[in-house]
Design an enzyme around this catalytic site. Structure first.
Site, PDB file in Angstrom:
ATOM      1  N   GLY A   1      39.371  -7.881  44.846  1.00  0.00           N
ATOM      2  CA  GLY A   1      38.286  -8.707  44.328  1.00  0.00           C
ATOM      3  C   GLY A   1      38.625 -10.185  44.412  1.00  0.00           C
ATOM      4  O   GLY A   1      39.302 -10.634  45.344  1.00  0.00           O
ATOM      5  N   SER A   2      38.191 -10.905  43.416  1.00  0.00           N
ATOM      6  CA  SER A   2      38.289 -12.364  43.475  1.00  0.00           C
ATOM      7  C   SER A   2      39.720 -12.870  43.481  1.00  0.00           C
ATOM      8  O   SER A   2      39.947 -14.027  43.848  1.00  0.00           O
ATOM      9  CB  SER A   2      37.548 -12.982  42.296  1.00  0.00           C
ATOM     10  OG  SER A   2      36.199 -12.572  42.340  1.00  0.00           O
ATOM     11  N   THR A   3      40.688 -12.069  43.045  1.00  0.00           N
ATOM     12  CA  THR A   3      42.061 -12.566  43.076  1.00  0.00           C
ATOM     13  C   THR A   3      42.480 -12.870  44.507  1.00  0.00           C
ATOM     14  O   THR A   3      43.371 -13.672  44.739  1.00  0.00           O
ATOM     15  CB  THR A   3      43.064 -11.570  42.465  1.00  0.00           C
ATOM     16  OG1 THR A   3      42.966 -10.330  43.171  1.00  0.00           O
ATOM     17  CG2 THR A   3      42.784 -11.320  40.990  1.00  0.00           C
TER      18      THR A   3
END
Lengths: 491, 488
Positions: A220-222
């Site tokens: 995801g956004s990581t």
């Protein structure tokens, strides 16, 4: 009648001779092969005839051996706080073999390693029983406790990996749900039952899966941290505060699909700092598409994607696709589509950023020692790669620190410590039907600018209310506790 | 060590200035060794397993010593000229067997499957019974030629013994072979006794018919075939034995009987063609039986690929009888290596239910190693050698035949069991004489040793009178047994 009698005597002599030859064949020529055959139970009996050496954390053994009353195996393995340490130790079972550190360092632990030969010979001469050596780990008991307790309180499934950025030492390696390796260390019926209950087919939570090393999740956004690093390294961006060319809405190249942001956030032409602070999909999706598949893959590989890592326990390879079109690259650049990472991999990303761009090879065995604690082998920190330059690393640090200070990662703030981080809420399941994964990666920097810890946390919570799931909400507090535990134990 | 004790008879004989040594003191000295070695072994097992000298050491040493002493005194009194090696060798094997059984008694694994535990005490009782029978043989069988009178009775007794296990309610099927009979809690293996009785029958019959068998034969395809009326009875007995044994599914014993028969026939007729004939028949018989007997097919499979059999025995859901015994025994031998693990320090209990009977040799192999096992095989070889030497020395054809029959059967049994356990030939399920746990075997083999000692005593006894004829053998044939008048 004596002539046939003499011949009978010779015949009987030949029978005895045949037996003698066969005996020599078995007990001399083939002896070693038979003696060491894996199925020869004596191998296992001998293996459990003496207490195994220990696996040591912070100077204290986390394993032990007890004498068993029944059966032909004299000692069996015990574990202190077994479920907490299982992802580190693996297990050593009389009936079910062994895994991970128990397996990899079996020679040292049993005392059969060639390097212990001198010691064993000395012990034999002085009449001491053979003893196994010890495996000294790099782990930090306080951090591990914080990680495991955090996951346990959460109640779902998940994993935590904490690294020391400057060396690559693994400080924490937790996975939940876990199992107690003591429960099936023996070879009695109860052990078999305990083993059976832990198997995936009888427990869908799969407690024996080492989620920290062996499970890959969409990051995801990581993953935007990797994309930001690629952007800086490409030379297109030289500052965190440089405006990006990011229209809103943004239609992915070659499609009519708009890439959506979560909520109404200021992403239009945002700087990378703001985009990371608010976690703009459009900005990083477009950066990824603009850089192209090859550049993104190259940067991801520099961080350690696409290869297995041996800590020495094997960690699965994390995935970043190749031969993707621009829209697929855009999705991959925000940690969706085919992108998948182990918690260890994401901890390595945070760690490389915190260590001014230098990625150290993660490891969890500090040294091997004999039972008399003479050192046998010491692991030296090794540089694995340099995914970004020190300058760019510092730019990225300032962006990640903004995320914790003013953005989605506020839950990870620690008094008197500079924390940089990135949240992630990864969509999961067909048409995003299942609960998303909550991610948080972060590092802590002390006032003297040293970075003692980088950590990655992932939570897969099937039971949480969907809207409650966010990296900042579920994962960041655990990361904070782990970082605090490391910092406090340094004092 | 030898003495030249001359009996009064001897001194009064006209020829007797040169006394034949009786060798009784040699026997005594050897017997002391044969008792001391197992006593040390016993202490060794206790020290290895429990770190202390076993509490029963004195009792054990005293018991074994007493039995050996009684046997020795009986030999001294009733067979003063007997071979001095047979008794000590048998005592040594018996003593070591007791130690090994006691050692396996300590195994928790074997105790848990009720194979071991207290067996050594039983075996000591069986040994006492065996030595009693040995003494009885020496006392009552004053002259081995007496047995010649019972040639045909022996035949009937042998058949009776072999048929017993097939009697419903009496026979017990133990692990696939119906060779036991059960009376109450006692099990007896009549085959062990039938071995001796059958040897008596063969010896008696062949002694009478040897000329007819050897000479009155027709030549057929290069082989001399005897007339049917001479061969008939033997063939019938042999064939019935084989049939019974097929029904009892005991390949080992049938092989043993047939081998003994061929050996004695060859000695009686001095015709090599009998060996060829015998080998062909046994090959045909073995292939024939194996073709329809699943029990034996399993044994052959296990011999050819013991590891596969081991794996099948561990695989859940595999039907049929699959035994890991042979592979376990091979591992035991290999793990013993050259010098062995030492008494009590091996793991031959992994062989499980036959560990103290059929497979006891594996315990010796593992714990005494190649060195110890070779010594044990050589002791067996020596017993056989003394037996054949007794046959050579015997002055009468019946004695020769009986001695060679018994020692040949002994040699074959050792070969078949040891070869089977070591994977040299298919396993047949007999027991190592003297070493293995089991009453029938110990008792029968002590009787066998008793008969050999009786024959050797007669053979080595100084001639009671000057030989009337230079051909002593001929002279003695004329003499119809012990009760007849001396040809002087």
């Amino acid at each position: 009648m004596n002539k046939p009698l003499r011949r009978i005597a010779i015949f009987c002599g030949l029978l005895v001779l045949a037996l003698l030859i066969r005996d020599n064949w078995l007990q001399y020529v083939k002896a070693d092969e038979l003696r060491t055959a894996g199925d020869n139970r004596r191998v296992a009996i001998e293996r459990y005839a003496a207490p195994r050496g220990d696996i040591i954390v912070d100077g204290e053994p986390i394993t032990g051996s007890v004498e068993t009353k029944a059966g032909d195996f004299k000692y069996k393995r015990t574990y202190k706080n077994g479920p907490m340490w299982a992802p580190v130790t693996g297990y050593s079972s009389q009936a079910f073999d062994s895994t991970q550190l128990e397996k990899i360092n079996d020679g040292i632990l049993t005392g059969n390693d060639d390097r212990l030969f001198f010691r064993n010979t000395l012990d034999m001469l002085t009449g001491k029983p053979k003893q196994g050596g010890n495996v000294v780990t790099t782990l930090n008991a306080a951090a591990q406790k914080a990680a495991y307790a955090g996951l346990k309180n959460q109640g779902g499934k998940g994993a935590v990996v904490a690294l020391e950025p400057s060396t690559g030492k693994i400080l924490s390696l937790a996975s939940y749900p876990s199992y107690d390796p003591s429960s099936f260390a023996g070879s009695r019926d109860g052990d078999a039952a305990a083993w059976g209950k832990l198997q995936k087919k009888s427990d869908s939570a799969d407690p024996m899966l080492n989620r920290a090393l062996r499970e890959t999740y969409p990051p995801g956004s990581t993953f935007k941290v990797v994309t930001a690093a690629a952007a800086l390294e490409s030379g297109k961006y030289s500052s965190a505060d440089q405006k990006t060319d990011s229209p809103l809405p943004w239609v992915m190249p070659g499609t009519q699909t708009e890439l959506k942001n979560e909520g109404n956030i200021p992403c239009k032409d945002a700087t990378m700092r703001v985009a990371l602070q608010f976690s703009c999909n459009t900005v990083f999706g477009k950066i990824g598409a603009d850089l192209g598949n090859d550049k993104m893959l190259e940067e991801a590989k520099k961080f350690g994607f696409t290869s297995e890592h041996f800590t020495p326990t094997r960690a699965n390879a994390s995935v970043f696709g190749k031969d993707m079109n621009d829209s697929q690259t855009a999705l991959s650049s925000i940690g969706q589509f085919d992108t998948a990472a182990t918690p260890l991999q994401m901890a390595m990303v945070a760690s490389a950023v915190a260590n001014d761009g230098k990625l150290m090879k993660p490891y969890m065995v500090d040294s091997l020692q004999s039972s008399g604690i003479d050192p046998i082998e010491k692991t030296e920190p090794q540089e694995l790669n340099q995914p970004l330059s020190p300058g760019n690393a510092q730019i990225l640090q300032s962006m990640m620190e903004t995320v914790v200070k003013d953005g989605t990662g506020k839950n990870a703030q620690i008094n008197g410590v500079t924390v940089g981080g990135k949240t992630g809420t990864a969509q999961h399941g067909v048409e995003n039907s299942e609960n998303p994964y909550a991610w948080f990666i972060s590092y802590a920097k002390l006032p003297d600018h040293s970075a003692p810890v980088a950590v990655a946390v992932v939570i897969e919570d099937d039971n949480a209310v969907r809207d409650d799931i966010s990296g900042g909400g579920l994962a960041a507090p655990i990361a904070k506790n782990v970082m605090e535990a490391v910092i406090n134990s340094k004092k | 060590m030898s003495s030249t004790t001359n009996t009064p008879t001897h001194q009064t004989s006209t020829i007797g200035s040169i006394g034949a040594p009786s060798r009784r003191n040699t026997e005594l000295a050897l017997l002391i060794f044969a008792v001391v070695i197992p006593v040390f072994a016993y202490a060794n097992v206790g020290l290895a397993l429990n770190d202390q000298v076993p509490a029963g050491l004195l009792g054990y040493g005293f018991g074994l010593g007493l039995l050996a002493g009684v046997a020795h005194l009986a030999v001294r009194k009733f067979a003063p000229y007997a071979d001095p090696l047979l008794l000590p060798l048998a005592t040594l094997l018996n003593g070591l067997g007791l130690v090994a059984i006691w050692r396996l008694d300590q195994s928790k694994l074997l105790q848990s499957i009720h194979v071991a535990g207290g067996k050594a005490t039983n075996q000591l009782i069986y040994t006492a019974m065996g030595i009693t029978l040995f003494v009885v043989v020496l006392i009552f069988l004053k002259e081995h030629r007496t047995l010649q009178r019972y040639t045909y009775i022996s035949m009937v007794v042998a058949l009776f013994l072999l048929l017993l296990p097939l009697v419903p309610g009496l026979g017990a099927n133990v692990y696939g072979a119906k060779i036991w009979i059960q009376i109450g809690s006692f099990t007896i293996q009549p085959g062990e006794f039938a071995k001796i009785v059958l040897a008596v029958f063969f010896a008696g019959y062949l002694m009478v018919k040897r000329d007819a068998l050897a000479l009155a034969s027709r030549r057929f395809m290069g082989l001399y075939l005897p007339r049917g009326r001479d061969l008939g009875p033997i063939l019938v007995v042999w064939f019935i034995s084989i049939l019974i044994l097929v029904f009892e599914t005991d390949l080992g014993t049938s092989l043993l009987f047939f081998g003994m028969f061929v050996i004695m026939l060859y000695v009686a007729t001095e015709r090599t063609s009998w060996i060829v004939f015998g080998l062909l028949m046994s090959a045909a018989g073995a292939v024939g039986v194996a073709s329809f007997e699943p029990h034996i097919q399993v044994r052959v499979q296990a011999w050819l690929n013991p590891f596969h059999e081991y794996e099948l025995s561990r695989t859940p859901g595999v039907t049929g009888v699959h035994s890991d015994q042979l592979q376990q025994a091979l591992w035991a031998f290999g793990s013993g290596g050259t010098l062995g693990t030492g008494w009590g320090q091996g793991h031959s209990e992994l062989i499980r239910f036959a560990a103290n009977s059929d497979f006891i040799l594996a315990t010796f192999g593992e714990e005494l190693g190649l060195a110890g096992l070779m010594a044990i095989l050589l002791i067996y070889g020596l017993i056989v050698e003394r037996g054949v030497r007794t046959a050579l020395a015997a002055r009468d054809p019946f004695g020769k035949m009986l001695a060679v029959g018994l020692s040949g059967a002994f040699a074959l049994q050792v070969f078949v069991v040891a070869g089977g356990v070591m994977g040299l030939i298919p396993l047949t399920g007999m027991t190592m004489p003297f070493l293995a746990y089991g009453g029938s075997s110990v008792i029968a083999n002590w009787a066998l040793i008793g008969i050999l000692i009786r024959i050797s005593d007669t053979a080595r006894r100084p001639a009671p009178s000057p030989a009337a004829s230079p051909d002593a053998e001929m002279t003695q044939i004329v003499r119809p047994g012990a009760t007849g008048p001396d040809p002087q």
